[in-house]
Design a protein around this motif. Structure first.
Motif, PDB file in Angstrom:
ATOM      1  N   ASP A 334       6.484   7.991  -2.466  1.00 35.91           N
ATOM      2  CA  ASP A 334       7.933   7.572  -2.467  1.00 35.91           C
ATOM      3  C   ASP A 334       8.659   8.657  -2.231  1.00 35.91           C
ATOM      4  N   GLY A 335       8.386   9.803  -2.577  1.00 36.55           N
ATOM      5  CA  GLY A 335       9.120  11.047  -2.214  1.00 36.55           C
ATOM      6  C   GLY A 335       9.271  11.248  -0.823  1.00 36.55           C
ATOM      7  N   LEU A 336       7.832  11.171  -0.169  1.00 34.90           N
ATOM      8  CA  LEU A 336       7.732  11.495   1.190  1.00 34.90           C
ATOM      9  C   LEU A 336       8.362  10.329   2.035  1.00 34.90           C
ATOM     10  N   ALA A 337       8.582   8.993   1.587  1.00 36.69           N
ATOM     11  CA  ALA A 337       9.014   8.142   2.317  1.00 36.69           C
ATOM     12  C   ALA A 337      10.408   8.375   2.374  1.00 36.69           C
ATOM     13  N   ARG A 338      11.124   8.730   1.160  1.00 37.90           N
ATOM     14  CA  ARG A 338      12.459   9.077   0.973  1.00 37.90           C
ATOM     15  C   ARG A 338      12.820  10.174   1.952  1.00 37.90           C
ATOM     16  N   ILE A 339      12.061  11.090   2.033  1.00 40.66           N
ATOM     17  CA  ILE A 339      12.250  12.291   3.023  1.00 40.66           C
ATOM     18  C   ILE A 339      12.301  11.892   4.390  1.00 40.66           C
ATOM     19  N   ALA A 340      11.514  11.301   4.690  1.00 38.73           N
ATOM     20  CA  ALA A 340      11.291  10.791   6.199  1.00 38.73           C
ATOM     21  C   ALA A 340      12.432   9.683   6.777  1.00 38.73           C
ATOM     22  N   PHE A 341      12.684   8.794   5.634  1.00 40.85           N
ATOM     23  CA  PHE A 341      13.984   8.012   6.021  1.00 40.85           C
ATOM     24  C   PHE A 341      15.108   8.699   6.305  1.00 40.85           C
ATOM     25  N   PHE A 342      15.355   9.768   5.874  1.00 40.02           N
ATOM     26  CA  PHE A 342      16.608  10.597   6.463  1.00 40.02           C
ATOM     27  C   PHE A 342      16.398  11.782   7.529  1.00 40.02           C
ATOM     28  N   VAL A 343      15.184  12.359   7.348  1.00 42.04           N
ATOM     29  CA  VAL A 343      14.814  13.234   8.321  1.00 42.04           C
ATOM     30  C   VAL A 343      14.659  12.890   9.766  1.00 42.04           C
ATOM     31  N   ALA A 344      13.983  11.690   9.795  1.00 41.05           N
ATOM     32  CA  ALA A 344      13.597  10.939  11.181  1.00 41.05           C
ATOM     33  C   ALA A 344      14.942  10.830  12.091  1.00 41.05           C
ATOM     34  N   PRO A 345      15.826  10.353  11.275  1.00 37.04           N
ATOM     35  CA  PRO A 345      17.176  10.084  12.056  1.00 37.04           C
ATOM     36  C   PRO A 345      17.944  11.329  12.392  1.00 37.04           C
ATOM     37  N   VAL A 498      -2.200  11.901   0.754  1.00 43.46           N
ATOM     38  CA  VAL A 498      -0.691  11.565   0.633  1.00 43.46           C
ATOM     39  C   VAL A 498      -0.734  11.716   2.418  1.00 43.46           C
ATOM     40  N   ARG A 499       0.205  10.961   3.020  1.00 40.70           N
ATOM     41  CA  ARG A 499       0.557  10.742   4.286  1.00 40.70           C
ATOM     42  C   ARG A 499       1.825  11.153   4.815  1.00 40.70           C
ATOM     43  N   VAL A 500       1.975  11.684   5.870  1.00 44.33           N
ATOM     44  CA  VAL A 500       3.408  11.980   6.482  1.00 44.33           C
ATOM     45  C   VAL A 500       4.387  10.599   6.277  1.00 44.33           C
ATOM     46  N   GLY A 501       5.491  10.865   5.770  1.00 50.80           N
ATOM     47  CA  GLY A 501       6.667   9.617   5.461  1.00 50.80           C
ATOM     48  C   GLY A 501       5.890   8.722   4.462  1.00 50.80           C
ATOM     49  N   GLY A 502       5.159   8.865   3.565  1.00 55.65           N
ATOM     50  CA  GLY A 502       4.468   7.884   2.520  1.00 55.65           C
ATOM     51  C   GLY A 502       3.947   6.843   3.207  1.00 55.65           C
ATOM     52  N   GLY A 503       3.269   6.886   4.373  1.00 60.36           N
ATOM     53  CA  GLY A 503       2.522   5.735   4.994  1.00 60.36           C
ATOM     54  C   GLY A 503       3.447   4.884   5.690  1.00 60.36           C
ATOM     55  N   ARG A 504       4.814   5.221   5.691  1.00 62.63           N
ATOM     56  CA  ARG A 504       5.794   4.095   6.148  1.00 62.63           C
ATOM     57  C   ARG A 504       6.424   4.899   7.622  1.00 62.63           C
ATOM     58  N   LEU A 505       5.793   5.832   8.482  1.00 65.20           N
ATOM     59  CA  LEU A 505       6.337   6.559   9.380  1.00 65.20           C
ATOM     60  C   LEU A 505       6.727   5.812  10.648  1.00 65.20           C
ATOM     61  N   ALA A 506       5.583   5.003  10.750  1.00 66.10           N
ATOM     62  CA  ALA A 506       5.509   4.199  12.008  1.00 66.10           C
ATOM     63  C   ALA A 506       7.022   3.292  12.104  1.00 66.10           C
ATOM     64  N   ARG A 507       7.159   2.469  11.147  1.00 67.70           N
ATOM     65  CA  ARG A 507       8.312   1.888  11.038  1.00 67.70           C
ATOM     66  C   ARG A 507       9.658   2.540  11.053  1.00 67.70           C
ATOM     67  N   THR A 508       9.578   3.705  10.353  1.00 66.99           N
ATOM     68  CA  THR A 508      10.715   4.581  10.424  1.00 66.99           C
ATOM     69  C   THR A 508      10.877   4.964  11.757  1.00 66.99           C
ATOM     70  N   TRP A 509      10.142   5.625  12.684  1.00 68.68           N
ATOM     71  CA  TRP A 509      10.113   5.662  14.115  1.00 68.68           C
ATOM     72  C   TRP A 509      10.710   4.697  14.774  1.00 68.68           C
ATOM     73  N   ALA A 510      10.164   3.437  14.596  1.00 68.37           N
ATOM     74  CA  ALA A 510      10.500   2.427  15.388  1.00 68.37           C
ATOM     75  C   ALA A 510      12.189   2.055  15.198  1.00 68.37           C
ATOM     76  N   ALA A 511      12.705   2.367  13.858  1.00 65.55           N
ATOM     77  CA  ALA A 511      13.980   2.067  13.732  1.00 65.55           C
ATOM     78  C   ALA A 511      14.780   3.517  14.431  1.00 65.55           C
ATOM     79  N   VAL A 512      14.258   4.185  14.449  1.00 67.28           N
ATOM     80  CA  VAL A 512      14.831   5.630  15.397  1.00 67.28           C
ATOM     81  C   VAL A 512      15.017   5.286  16.584  1.00 67.28           C
TER      82      VAL A 512
END
Length: 570
Positions: A334-345, A498-512
């Motif tokens: 959850d922490g890594l996903a929270r970080i990636a949610f904001f850092v990617a954009p 653990v994975r970069v973005g908490g395993g949710r990175l693909a969808r995060t980059w799609a939104a980006v």
């Protein structure tokens, strides 16, 4: 005065267990302090630009800043907070207060001694770091500024001690918003000196005095709350035999080594930058506040909020049970996903809208369009490792809470070696690339380059060069090496994958990607508008598009946006 009720900093016991809420408080405090920091950098850039006086001040500030970074916030958080938080969790408030007194006394003695050494040995220290300037007026200014700055940095270390106490009591907001006063004092000093018509060297010297005054203010605003939490004014104590203190000291050494390697890397970069064309040091330092903004807001906020909770659950984290590993894995994911949610954009914003942002913040008076483009290119280089650097903060704190302080130090050393070696090679090549007055890039010199430019070319301010971009790219590449090693250590030490973005990175980059289309369109459509109008419009439009795309792709929302919307309607 009595404390208000409920405590807006997290004193309500019914809600203190929420690490997500704590991270929001940390992010809010850091956000305000970083906004103030950007205002400070804008004021400094306006009056000093990227000239030799600005270079000298920033080099002088970096040298005593080593004291703050080695003994300050990061090291204290990792060595002091775990033991202090455990004592509080066990109901041993008197022992916790005693530990705080001993640690505070040791820090006061250490910082006082180092400040004195800095005053007496400013010139030899400057020779070690700014050796590319020896024999120039820049070097003399650097020495003068160092003698003013050293005592102020010592005060910032004591301010970090206050931060450790406040965070352990879950009072996150005050400790992270206090640096607003530090920035405000510098803004007042540089603006007053500039409006008074002083020369550039005197403006820079006034700025150095502003750092000293601001450091005192940042410490003073936190002390009353710390005194209340400790049950009175702390008396000096050197009870080094107290077990929690011994434990903190044992952890302190490896953590200082790890942080010291990271800080040594910044000083190696600074020393290398003094071999580049004039303006490289200032441009790199102006790009760093923007680059550090998402790291501080999202990496530090999540890591700082999680550290006390990880420390309280240290025994569970070390237990060889599937339930303990699952709980820790969920927290990290959850922490890594929270970080990636904001850092990617944030990466998107810096790469596509960075020129807009820098123009709005800095471009006025002594800071012109060529300076804007130089800082933008360096900022893009830093983006290479932005997500890795931000995520590594959480993994480092996870290992610290589990009692592993050695591996982060070793990995930081490997990162430094790669960054220094690759950076030295790349910076020489990029220093042959000049920004022409029409905005184009031109190769000035032959490649491959095996040494610095001639002194005459390096001191020519008419053609800014991209040497610092090489250092920024190397720092980003080395950040990914460190993240990979930390991830492997967490898996081996705690049995947690653990994975970069908490395993949710693909969808995060799609939104980006969706938001990126809007960002590019905003640049094309709004580029001719004044920066004060076009930049906010571009940022807001891109940000709203990203949030809408994230909701459409069903990315778990780390902000309570839906809840806030329901409350607003109800």
């Amino acid at each position: 005065m009595s404390d208000p009720a409920p405590d807006p900093e997290g004193g309500d016991p019914a809600r203190e267990g929420s690490s997500q809420r704590s991270s929001y408080l940390v992010a809010a405090g850091i956000g305000l302090s970083r906004i103030a920091g950007l205002a400070r950098e804008a004021a400094v850039a306006s009056f000093l630009g990227t000239g030799p006086q600005a270079d000298a001040f920033r080099a002088a500030f970096r040298i005593p800043n080593l004291l703050q970074n080695l003994l300050g916030e990061g090291v204290l958080s990792a060595s002091f907070i775990p033991g202090f938080s455990q004592l509080l969790a066990e109901g041993r408030e008197r022992d916790a207060a005693h530990m705080a007194r001993v640690v505070g006394t040791l820090l006061a003695l250490l910082t006082g001694g180092f400040a004195l050494i800095g005053l007496l040995l400013a010139e030899p220290l400057a020779r070690l770091i700014a050796f590319g300037w020896i024999g120039t007026p820049q070097f003399d200014l650097t020495v003068t500024f160092m003698r003013i700055l050293f005592p102020g940095i010592g005060l910032l270390v004591l301010s970090a001690w206050c931060l450790g106490i406040l965070n352990s009591h879950r009072r996150f907001f005050l400790s992270y918003v206090a640096p607003v006063l530090w920035s405000a004092a510098q803004i007042a000093a540089v603006v007053a000196a500039g409006l008074a018509g002083l020369g550039l060297a005197n403006i820079a010297q006034a700025l150095a005095w502003g750092v000293l005054v601001g450091s005192a203010a940042q410490l003073a605003v936190q002390l009353p709350r710390v005194v209340r939490l400790l049950g009175g004014i702390p008396r000096p104590s050197l009870d080094l035999g107290f077990p929690p203190v011994r434990q903190a000291i044992r952890a302190f050494g490896p953590i200082v080594a790890g942080r010291g390697v990271v800080q040594l890397m910044t000083y190696v970069e600074l020393a290398l930058a003094t071999l580049l064309a004039t303006g490289a040091v200032s441009a790199m330092m102006l790009a760093q506040p923007l680059y550090m903004l998402p790291i501080a807001l999202f990496g530090m906020s999540v890591a700082a909020a999680e550290l006390p909770e990880l420390a309280r659950g240290r025994a569970a984290a070390d237990a060889d049970t599937q339930a303990a590993r699952d709980a820790l894995a969920t927290r990290l994911r959850d922490g890594l996903a929270r970080i990636a949610f904001f850092v990617a954009p944030s990466i998107l914003g810096f790469v596509v809208l960075g020129e807009f942002i820098i123009r709005l913040l800095y471009e006025r008076l002594a800071f012109d369009a060529s300076d804007t483009r130089l800082v933008w290119f360096i900022l893009i280089g830093f983006c290479v490792g932005l997500l890795a650097t931000t995520s590594s903060r959480l993994l480092q704190n996870t290992l610290y809470a589990a009692g592993d302080t050695r591996r982060p130090a070793v990995y930081a050393a490997l990162r430094m070696l790669l960054a220094a070696t690759l950076g030295a090679v790349l910076m020489l090549q990029f220093d042959r690339v000049a920004l022409m007055p029409d905005g184009d890039l031109a190769l000035v010199g032959e490649l491959p380059a095996l040494g610095p430019l001639d002194a005459g070319l390096r001191e020519d301010p008419a053609l800014p060069r991209l040497g610092a971009l090489g250092l920024a790219i190397a720092a980003g590449v080395s950040a990914w090496l460190e993240f990979g090693l930390l991830r492997r250590a967490v898996r081996r030490r705690l049995g947690v994958h653990v994975r970069v973005g908490g395993g949710r990175l693909a969808r995060t980059w799609a939104a980006v990607a969706v938001a990126g289309v809007v960002a590019v369109a905003a640049v094309l459509l709004l580029g001719d508008l004044p920066a004060l109008v076009g930049t906010p419009l571009a940022i807001v439009t891109t940000g709203v598009t990203y949030l809408a795309a994230a909701a459409t792709l069903r990315i778990d929302d780390p902000l309570p946006l839906r809840s806030l919307w329901r409350r607003a309607r109800g």
